[in-house]
Scaffold this active site. Structure first.
Site, PDB file in Angstrom:
ATOM      1  CB  CYS A 133      -0.361   2.504   4.086  1.00  0.00           C
ATOM      2  SG  CYS A 133      -1.881   1.814   3.449  1.00  0.00           S
ATOM      3  CG  ASP A 134       3.463   1.200   4.246  1.00  0.00           C
ATOM      4  OD1 ASP A 134       3.041   1.682   5.310  1.00  0.00           O
ATOM      5  OD2 ASP A 134       3.280   0.016   3.921  1.00  0.00           O
ATOM      6  CB  CYS A 163      -0.920  -0.008   1.222  1.00  0.00           C
ATOM      7  SG  CYS A 163      -1.914   1.487   1.375  1.00  0.00           S
TER       8      CYS A 163
END
Ligand code: NAP
Length: 329
Positions: free
Chosen positions: A140-141, A137
């Site tokens: 997200c990261d 993701c």
């Protein structure tokens, strides 16, 4: 241990942000929810490190901590929890019946939030490297790869979106795709192909993830046409080769699209009245914790309305305000 004589007003399957939000709402409206969750509760966020984009946490929050907070909130209003995988269910008769092994649970309404699992390459160490250089993701990261070098695997919309997104942070983005043309829709493909910040390695696959004690240091890439293998240094590998919705349990009972995602209408209704689906199990497109939580809220409200609409003299009427499972007459 289950009590097969009890009929729960609402059972929620899955304990990611969709399921736990549904539980908070259902419990607060006294629909007496029972949550059945697998051995690793919390869904995909339980394997994420810092979540920076869930509103309300200006400093970010660890995925598992966020899920624990949601669980405590759901518990506070009376959600009950059962650990175990549902192995069989029957939605053809009412009340609906679900089995966790030999244990039978019955309910009037069901909220399905079993999520989706990212497909992996099958390289063995991928999962153990989550948070140490392997990610599924970029939203997200990606932030953690500022001025780093990253590889994105895949040629679909997700891979192109992730590659473009990662150019905001990483100093080098390389897309590795197993064919020589992209599957992505033209608008996303063109955006990625037109980006000077993205390199493409065509007809290629990852054969190994190289690591040291701190995590990912590079990857071994095989050209599928020539068979030649090369090593490439990188700090992060984003695997974007699609997701698989966790819906095999519902095959033959609930309508799904060609990829196995549950079909919903009017918000979270499935083709069976009283059965609702929320979160990634019905969402191919957004797949964010906050959108999952939003649809979880919708599912709980729709379940409550469904219960409200059951005739009061019915065997299955919802006794609002009585926060315990209804007993079989
Ligand atoms: P996808 O369309 O299934 O694409 C997966 C990609 O990964 C394909 O390029 C595929 O290669 C590759 N792949 C699959 N298995 C692989 C393996 N084992 N090793 C190496 N490569 C592998 O998945 P997606 O990109 O996640 O998209 C899923 C759906 O969501 C699509 O319908 C997409 O349109 C939609 N979506 C839309 C948006 C948007 O509209 N903004 C954003 C994201 C996703 P091949 O091409 O060779 O099969």
């Amino acid at each position: 241990m289950s009590n097969p004589d009890l009929i729960y007003e609402t059972i929620i399957l899955g304990s990611g942000p969709a399921g736990l939000t549904a539980a908070i709402y259902a419990a607060r409206s006294r629909c007496c929810p029972l949550m059945i969750h697998g051995l690793q509760p919390g869904g995909q966020l339980s394997t994420t490190t810092v979540v920076d984009n869930f509103p309300g946490f200006p400093e970010g929050i660890n995925g598992p901590d966020l899920m624990e907070k949601m669980k405590l909130q759901a518990k506070r209003f009376g959600t009950q929890f059962v650990e175990g995988d549902v192995t069989k269910l029957d939605l053809q008769e009412r009340p609906f019946r679900l089995w966790v092994g030999e244990e039978l649970y019955r309910c009037l309404s069901l909220v399905i939030t079993t999520g989706a699992s990212p497909k992996l390459l099958g390289l063995g160490n991928e999962e153990s490297l989550y948070g140490k250089g392997v990610s599924v993701c970029a939203t997200c990261d990606g932030f953690f790869y500022r001025d780093r070098e990253v590889v994105v695997v895949g040629g679909g919309d997700t891979a192109m979106e992730e590659a473009v997104f990662l150019t905001r942070f990483a100093k080098k983005v390389t897309v590795v795709h197993r064919r020589d043309s992209l599957r992505a829709t033209p608008v996303l493909a063109d955006r990625a192909l037109g980006s000077k910040a993205i390199n493409f390695k065509w007809d290629s696959e990852l054969t190994e993830i190289l690591t040291d004690s701190s995590g990912v240091t590079g990857t071994r890439i095989k050209n599928l046409k020539t068979g030649q293998e090369t090593e490439m240094n990188c700090d992060g590998i984003f695997i974007a080769i699609g997701h698989r919705p966790n819906t095999s349990l519902f095959e033959g009972q609930l309508e799904m699209d060609k990829d196995g995602y549950l079909l919903t209408k009017n918000g979270t209704e499935t083709n069976i009245s009283g059965v609702f689906a929320a979160g990634d199990v019905q969402d191919q497109q957004f797949r964010q914790a906050v959108t999952a939580a939003g649809t979880g809220c919708m599912a709980a409200i729709q379940a409550e309305r469904f219960l409200d609409d059951l005739p009061y003299d019915s065997e299955f009427s919802c006794k609002k305000g009585v926060c315990k499972p209804k007993e079989q007459p």
